[in-house]
Design a protein around this motif. Structure first.
Motif, PDB file in Angstrom:
ATOM      1  N   PHE A 123       4.420   6.920   1.107  1.00  0.00           N
ATOM      2  CA  PHE A 123       5.135   5.963   1.944  1.00  0.00           C
ATOM      3  C   PHE A 123       4.853   4.571   1.386  1.00  0.00           C
ATOM      4  CE2 PHE A 123       5.942   4.856   6.750  1.00  0.00           C
ATOM      5  CZ  PHE A 123       6.759   3.803   6.366  1.00  0.00           C
ATOM      6  N   PRO A 124       5.589   4.183   0.315  1.00  0.00           N
ATOM      7  CA  PRO A 124       5.343   2.870  -0.277  1.00  0.00           C
ATOM      8  C   PRO A 124       5.745   1.755   0.686  1.00  0.00           C
ATOM      9  CG  PRO A 124       6.651   4.296  -1.737  1.00  0.00           C
ATOM     10  CD  PRO A 124       6.660   4.915  -0.379  1.00  0.00           C
ATOM     11  N   MET A 125       4.812   0.835   0.912  1.00  0.00           N
ATOM     12  CA  MET A 125       5.036  -0.207   1.916  1.00  0.00           C
ATOM     13  C   MET A 125       4.667  -1.563   1.338  1.00  0.00           C
ATOM     14  SD  MET A 125       3.200  -0.177   5.626  1.00  0.00           S
ATOM     15  CE  MET A 125       4.042   1.036   6.578  1.00  0.00           C
ATOM     16  N   VAL A 126       5.453  -2.583   1.697  1.00  0.00           N
ATOM     17  CA  VAL A 126       5.089  -3.957   1.292  1.00  0.00           C
ATOM     18  C   VAL A 126       4.838  -4.796   2.539  1.00  0.00           C
ATOM     19  CG1 VAL A 126       6.267  -3.966  -0.947  1.00  0.00           C
ATOM     20  CG2 VAL A 126       7.559  -4.522   1.127  1.00  0.00           C
ATOM     21  N   PHE A 127       3.958  -5.797   2.422  1.00  0.00           N
ATOM     22  CA  PHE A 127       3.612  -6.627   3.577  1.00  0.00           C
ATOM     23  C   PHE A 127       4.293  -7.990   3.472  1.00  0.00           C
ATOM     24  CE2 PHE A 127      -0.674  -4.375   2.821  1.00  0.00           C
ATOM     25  CZ  PHE A 127      -0.170  -3.206   3.357  1.00  0.00           C
ATOM     26  N   GLY A 128       4.379  -8.651   4.632  1.00  0.00           N
ATOM     27  CA  GLY A 128       4.836 -10.032   4.686  1.00  0.00           C
ATOM     28  C   GLY A 128       6.349 -10.182   4.554  1.00  0.00           C
ATOM     29  N   PRO A 154       1.000  -7.885  10.570  1.00  0.00           N
ATOM     30  CA  PRO A 154       2.111  -7.914  11.532  1.00  0.00           C
ATOM     31  C   PRO A 154       3.475  -7.675  10.883  1.00  0.00           C
ATOM     32  CG  PRO A 154       1.274 -10.131  11.146  1.00  0.00           C
ATOM     33  CD  PRO A 154       0.344  -9.206  10.438  1.00  0.00           C
ATOM     34  N   GLU A 155       3.580  -8.008   9.608  1.00  0.00           N
ATOM     35  CA  GLU A 155       4.886  -7.847   8.954  1.00  0.00           C
ATOM     36  C   GLU A 155       4.780  -6.904   7.773  1.00  0.00           C
ATOM     37  OE1 GLU A 155       7.143 -11.330   8.236  1.00  0.00           O
ATOM     38  OE2 GLU A 155       6.586 -12.226  10.158  1.00  0.00           O
ATOM     39  N   TYR A 156       5.615  -5.888   7.798  1.00  0.00           N
ATOM     40  CA  TYR A 156       5.585  -4.887   6.734  1.00  0.00           C
ATOM     41  C   TYR A 156       6.940  -4.204   6.707  1.00  0.00           C
ATOM     42  CZ  TYR A 156       4.714  -2.072  10.898  1.00  0.00           C
ATOM     43  OH  TYR A 156       4.806  -1.526  12.142  1.00  0.00           O
ATOM     44  N   ALA A 157       7.254  -3.624   5.547  1.00  0.00           N
ATOM     45  CA  ALA A 157       8.550  -2.956   5.388  1.00  0.00           C
ATOM     46  C   ALA A 157       8.440  -1.867   4.340  1.00  0.00           C
ATOM     47  CB  ALA A 157       9.607  -3.980   4.958  1.00  0.00           C
ATOM     48  N   LEU A 158       9.390  -0.956   4.377  1.00  0.00           N
ATOM     49  CA  LEU A 158       9.474   0.058   3.339  1.00  0.00           C
ATOM     50  C   LEU A 158       9.733  -0.651   2.018  1.00  0.00           C
ATOM     51  CD1 LEU A 158       9.673   3.117   2.583  1.00  0.00           C
ATOM     52  CD2 LEU A 158      12.122   2.958   3.095  1.00  0.00           C
ATOM     53  N   LYS A 159       9.027  -0.251   0.972  1.00  0.00           N
ATOM     54  CA  LYS A 159       9.219  -0.888  -0.331  1.00  0.00           C
ATOM     55  C   LYS A 159      10.656  -0.658  -0.798  1.00  0.00           C
ATOM     56  CE  LYS A 159       6.864  -1.493  -4.708  1.00  0.00           C
ATOM     57  NZ  LYS A 159       5.649  -1.196  -5.465  1.00  0.00           N
ATOM     58  N   PRO A 160      11.331  -1.732  -1.221  1.00  0.00           N
ATOM     59  CA  PRO A 160      12.731  -1.572  -1.625  1.00  0.00           C
ATOM     60  C   PRO A 160      12.890  -0.472  -2.676  1.00  0.00           C
ATOM     61  CG  PRO A 160      12.154  -3.897  -1.517  1.00  0.00           C
ATOM     62  CD  PRO A 160      10.879  -3.130  -1.308  1.00  0.00           C
ATOM     63  N   GLY A 161      13.881   0.367  -2.473  1.00  0.00           N
ATOM     64  CA  GLY A 161      14.142   1.441  -3.417  1.00  0.00           C
ATOM     65  C   GLY A 161      13.459   2.753  -3.066  1.00  0.00           C
ATOM     66  N   ALA A 162      12.413   2.660  -2.201  1.00  0.00           N
ATOM     67  CA  ALA A 162      11.689   3.885  -1.839  1.00  0.00           C
ATOM     68  C   ALA A 162      12.442   4.660  -0.772  1.00  0.00           C
ATOM     69  CB  ALA A 162      10.289   3.536  -1.347  1.00  0.00           C
ATOM     70  N   GLU A 163      12.247   5.974  -0.776  1.00  0.00           N
ATOM     71  CA  GLU A 163      12.888   6.820   0.236  1.00  0.00           C
ATOM     72  C   GLU A 163      11.801   7.655   0.915  1.00  0.00           C
ATOM     73  OE1 GLU A 163      16.503  10.118   0.570  1.00  0.00           O
ATOM     74  OE2 GLU A 163      15.572   9.734  -1.355  1.00  0.00           O
ATOM     75  N   LEU A 164      11.937   7.829   2.212  1.00  0.00           N
ATOM     76  CA  LEU A 164      10.942   8.609   2.939  1.00  0.00           C
ATOM     77  C   LEU A 164      11.392  10.066   3.021  1.00  0.00           C
ATOM     78  CD1 LEU A 164       9.967   6.170   5.842  1.00  0.00           C
ATOM     79  CD2 LEU A 164       8.894   6.482   3.597  1.00  0.00           C
ATOM     80  N   CYS A 179       0.844  -1.188   0.000  1.00  0.00           N
ATOM     81  CA  CYS A 179       0.000   0.000   0.000  1.00  0.00           C
ATOM     82  C   CYS A 179       0.879   1.237   0.000  1.00  0.00           C
ATOM     83  CB  CYS A 179      -0.929   0.015   1.220  1.00  0.00           C
ATOM     84  SG  CYS A 179      -0.090   0.404   2.782  1.00  0.00           S
ATOM     85  N   ASP A 180       0.247   2.371  -0.226  1.00  0.00           N
ATOM     86  CA  ASP A 180       0.919   3.635   0.069  1.00  0.00           C
ATOM     87  C   ASP A 180       0.392   4.067   1.430  1.00  0.00           C
ATOM     88  OD1 ASP A 180       1.674   6.316   0.411  1.00  0.00           O
ATOM     89  OD2 ASP A 180       1.844   6.590  -1.758  1.00  0.00           O
ATOM     90  N   PHE A 181       1.206   3.850   2.445  1.00  0.00           N
ATOM     91  CA  PHE A 181       0.749   4.062   3.810  1.00  0.00           C
ATOM     92  C   PHE A 181       0.198   5.477   4.022  1.00  0.00           C
ATOM     93  CE2 PHE A 181       1.505   5.282   8.267  1.00  0.00           C
ATOM     94  CZ  PHE A 181       0.801   4.279   8.914  1.00  0.00           C
ATOM     95  N   SER A 182       0.845   6.477   3.446  1.00  0.00           N
ATOM     96  CA  SER A 182       0.389   7.863   3.634  1.00  0.00           C
ATOM     97  C   SER A 182      -0.944   8.099   2.933  1.00  0.00           C
ATOM     98  CB  SER A 182       1.417   8.862   3.100  1.00  0.00           C
ATOM     99  OG  SER A 182       2.613   8.735   3.818  1.00  0.00           O
ATOM    100  N   GLN A 183      -0.967   7.792   1.632  1.00  0.00           N
ATOM    101  CA  GLN A 183      -2.164   8.098   0.847  1.00  0.00           C
ATOM    102  C   GLN A 183      -3.357   7.250   1.276  1.00  0.00           C
ATOM    103  OE1 GLN A 183      -2.657  10.516  -1.375  1.00  0.00           O
ATOM    104  NE2 GLN A 183      -0.597  11.283  -0.958  1.00  0.00           N
ATOM    105  N   GLU A 184      -3.114   6.021   1.690  1.00  0.00           N
ATOM    106  CA  GLU A 184      -4.229   5.103   1.945  1.00  0.00           C
ATOM    107  C   GLU A 184      -4.555   4.892   3.423  1.00  0.00           C
ATOM    108  OE1 GLU A 184      -2.467   2.075  -1.169  1.00  0.00           O
ATOM    109  OE2 GLU A 184      -4.627   1.722  -0.988  1.00  0.00           O
ATOM    110  N   PHE A 185      -3.709   5.379   4.303  1.00  0.00           N
ATOM    111  CA  PHE A 185      -3.995   5.168   5.728  1.00  0.00           C
ATOM    112  C   PHE A 185      -3.777   6.428   6.576  1.00  0.00           C
ATOM    113  CE2 PHE A 185      -3.319   3.357  10.017  1.00  0.00           C
ATOM    114  CZ  PHE A 185      -4.475   2.591  10.119  1.00  0.00           C
ATOM    115  N   SER A 186      -2.540   6.910   6.613  1.00  0.00           N
ATOM    116  CA  SER A 186      -2.268   7.986   7.581  1.00  0.00           C
ATOM    117  C   SER A 186      -2.945   9.300   7.224  1.00  0.00           C
ATOM    118  CB  SER A 186      -0.759   8.200   7.750  1.00  0.00           C
ATOM    119  OG  SER A 186      -0.195   8.865   6.636  1.00  0.00           O
ATOM    120  N   ILE A 187      -3.144   9.562   5.942  1.00  0.00           N
ATOM    121  CA  ILE A 187      -3.831  10.816   5.576  1.00  0.00           C
ATOM    122  C   ILE A 187      -5.346  10.702   5.766  1.00  0.00           C
ATOM    123  CG2 ILE A 187      -4.341  12.427   3.689  1.00  0.00           C
ATOM    124  CD1 ILE A 187      -1.438  12.022   2.720  1.00  0.00           C
TER     125      ILE A 187
END
Lengths: 64, 398
Positions: free
Chosen positions: B393-398, B371-381, B128-136
């Motif tokens: 905030f591109p994020m990948v799960f698992g 429970p498991e998530y990480a910054l999408k490889p290559g993305a910068e915050l 997901c895009d954590f910012s666009q889809e959750f935190s905002i």
């Protein structure tokens, strides 16, 4: 020990009654108040001190 | 958070590079140790030690929070942020009970439901895009719910918020450009007009919502005027949304940096309240709040002239070793945490209890399902300065 909460200093952060609900309560506006009349039961002294130490405004005094 | 507003102290950290914006604590420390009271052109005196910041918060007569401290194109003072004591108290007397923990606790099921509905939309996608889809969206939806406004107004809400807080980003020109100033004014007018219209509806028919309560609120026998209610609403819009979004961005930025902390939450969700307090302290999502000196005075030996601004860098106070010797360690088992992430003194963030609830519920619901998530490889915050939020905030799960 006895507890004193300075109402003028309290600005309602709510740390005391969150950390030690047995000793501190919240008024309707969310500001802290001491629930225990007189001496704090020995079993609650430590938690009362912790709550006092966590007040961002240093509004709580613990009298030994 | 931080203060009734959410800061808006200006971009003192505007010159930060991306690494410093993501991890500002060493910058605060360097300032504390070299120029704890630093005069910055166009900003004012920048404070990074707890001692001076407490001094400012405890003396609202000398260090006023009035309209001179920050300009957001509002035509009247924001209530209660830009009102000084003693008048300030009458507004807090009305507003405090509405945002007290007992009242706020009633919202927990709604917040959990909104959080889960957002998660529903992306959980099976594996990213997901954590910012666009959750935190905002989350804090804005919570606010729409509290105010009794339809969730369909979300995009209108976000446009108004961004137009006031970051008109330069929206317009794509520098902050002092005439187009940016004009756009911010236009948006400010639209905010007053939006709430004016809703209040007209509530005048005719009350509902079980905050706006209806404002109409019936009384203090010392006076009810709030229409203008006063609008000035509260304006502040809510800019204080209650971005600040919680920024907190979520900062928290999850930390948690993706520190998988062991993420795992600790998954293993024992009962630590979540402590995690919230410690990450509020460490990250200090609203990095600073502004005040203006009303008389000639001094701070830490530095002269401050009447009319000059001071910027209390809350992140500096929260990482000050004089207050907390191991301040550079992030620990979820602290006995003492006196952080000032919500500001301090009479203007302590009105919405702090709501913010805490939103943060606790978001962490709980999220970690139960993802429970498991990480910054999408290559993305910068890339954190914005001042209010430390992310646009993406591109994020990948698992």
């Amino acid at each position: 020990v006895r507890l004193e909460l300075d109402r003028d200093r309290c600005t309602g952060h709510g740390r005391c009654y969150t950390l030690a609900p047995e000793v501190f309560g919240s008024d309707d506006d969310g500001y802290g108040e001491v629930l225990v009349d007189g001496d704090v039961p020995t079993a609650l002294e430590a938690t009362a001190r912790t709550a006092a130490n966590n007040c961002p405004e240093r509004a709580i005094t613990v009298h030994d | 958070m931080a203060d009734e507003d959410g800061s808006y102290g200006g971009d003192v950290m505007g010159a930060m590079d991306p690494e410093s914006a993501r991890h500002p604590q060493p910058v605060y420390k360097a300032l504390r140790e070299t120029v704890p009271v630093m005069a910055v052109e166009g900003v004012g005196h920048v404070l990074t030690r707890r001692a001076e910041i407490e001094e400012v918060f405890r003396d609202p007569q000398t260090f006023s929070s009035n309209m001179d401290a920050v300009d957001l194109s509002n035509v009247r003072p924001l209530i209660p942020l830009q009102i000084d004591p003693p008048e300030h108290k009458k507004y807090r007397k009305i507003l405090d009970p509405l945002f007290a923990p007992k009242q706020v606790a009633l919202l927990e099921p709604s917040v959990a439901k909104l959080a889960n509905e957002l998660i529903d939309a992306f959980v099976d996608r594996g990213e997901c895009d954590f910012s666009q889809e959750f935190s905002i969206p989350l804090p804005s939806q919570v606010f729409l719910t509290i105010l009794g406004l339809p969730l369909e107004d979300l995009s209108t809400f976000l446009k108004m918020k961004d137009g006031i807080i970051r008109p330069d980003h929206v317009v794509g020109k520098p902050r002092d450009h005439e187009d940016v100033v004009a756009y911010q004014r236009e948006i400010a007018d639209s905010i007053y007009a939006y709430f004016d219209r809703v209040l007209d509806e509530r005048e005719v028919e009350r509902r079980d919502d905050l706006l209806s309560r404002f109409l019936d609120a009384e203090v010392d026998g006076h009810s709030l005027s229409r203008e006063e209610i609008l000035d509260v609403c304006f502040l809510f819009l800019i204080a209650g949304l971005d600040t919680v979004s920024a907190s979520l961005d900062c928290f999850y930025g930390y948690l993706t940096d520190h998988p062991e902390a993420r795992q600790a939450i998954v293993d024992d969700p009962s630590i979540i309240p402590a995690v919230v307090e410690e990450l509020l302290r460490w990250e200090t999502p609203v990095s600073g709040v502004a005040r203006v000196a009303t008389v000639d005075t001094e701070l830490g030996g530095c002269p401050i002239k009447a009319g000059e601004n001071v910027m209390a860098v809350l992140g500096g106070a929260n990482t000050d070793e004089a207050e907390l010797p191991d301040s550079f360690e992030v620990r979820f088992d602290r006995d003492v945490n006196r952080h000032l992430a919500f500001g301090g003194g009479v203007h302590r963030c009105l919405g702090s209890h709501l913010a805490r609830l939103e943060l606790r519920v978001a962490l709980r619901e999220w970690h139960a399902r993802i429970p498991e998530y990480a910054l999408k490889p290559g993305a910068e915050l890339l954190y914005t300065p001042s209010i430390r939020s992310l646009e993406t905030f591109p994020m990948v799960f698992g």
